[in-house]
Design a protein around this motif. Sequence first.
Motif: not given
Length: 387
Positions: A219-243
């Motif tokens: 999701a492009p909305s990830l770019a707005s999470l400037r306070a984010l310290t931990t991101l875990d999207l593992s073991s899904n079926e996501l496609t495309g490039a890492i923004p």
Amino acid sequence: MAQQLHPDERDALLDIKKQLKDLPGSSFLSTWDFEREPCSGFSGIVCTIIGASSHVVMLNLGDGYAGSPGLTGTLSPRIGELRLLQQLTLTAGSVRGELPSSIGENLGSSLQFLGISHNQLSGCIPASFASLTRLLVLDLSSNSLACAIPHEIALLPSLVALELSHNKLSGPIPDRFTSASMTHLDLGWNELSGEMPRSLPASLTYLSLKNNRLSGSMAPSLASLRALTTLDLSSNELTGAIPSLLWSSNPNLVSVQLQRNHLSGPVAIESPARMSRVDLSYNNLSGAIPPMLAFSENVFLNNNHFTGSVPKEFADGLLSANLRNLYLQHNFLTGFDLSPPDAALPAAALLCLQYNCLTPPSQSACPLNAGKLSSRPPHQCLSSYTP
């Protein structure tokens, strides 16, 4: 003499006790002797005095100490009659059945903390929970809850933490989370499908959607999470490039876990990524390995389609012990410059280069699942080869 509990709440507690019992080794309910005044003698109960009666404001079911076997039985719908209840918790046990809808129907003006995790609750999250407008924490993790997440839950205005992991929730994730103060969102280990939500609170510091069936692009909305310290999207079926904005727009990131998806294309990072963990393994990522990842402590890029030589920054990071784990096995890499070639890696550093288009240095030590072959067959290293 303690002021007496309101008679309706006393009756509610009687029914709550009737539907629960201690598991062997627990003695929590032994203090619930209705010959005594509940507000002065019952474990897990805190009351306040309003007018002529006392009222329960905190109900903590179970001993709560480490190793307590907890309770079994079901939750009484009469919990909703504790109309001034601010905190409701249930310690780990084997309480089964459905969540009482009366919690949402009657406690919307008071309840601030709801923690009913590590039990055997089933059924759906009641739609009535949409009325819990003062709720700060909702933790229903590690149960057997099913159905979809009610989209109204994502609209609760005061939520700071939403923890629904380790259930059997299915269907799409609500598309909008509107609380301006939410810092923790964990929906991992469910059966959720569809795309990532388009709108996430900018206040998030922890986001886990791991081990679901999410598809589409990140999701492009990830770019707005400037306070984010931990991101875990593992073991899904996501496609495309890492923004590329994921790295440049989130200066506080400490851990990024995107492993075991279907992400593809090059990884574009323009400034040093100083993180404790970056795991992009088991994807379809290609191109050169970005040197800016060498400034992280643990880097897992194995089982992709990376090509070219490993940037020298990685060797320097290993030799200085700033980089502790570097997994590059099962790619198409052609060189690794360790200078001098026989330099000893620090005891705390681990390098795996197995099954690439090179002969791994003697310092390469790999986990068992890397396989037995040290290098790829020559025909897989030709420029015309298509993985």
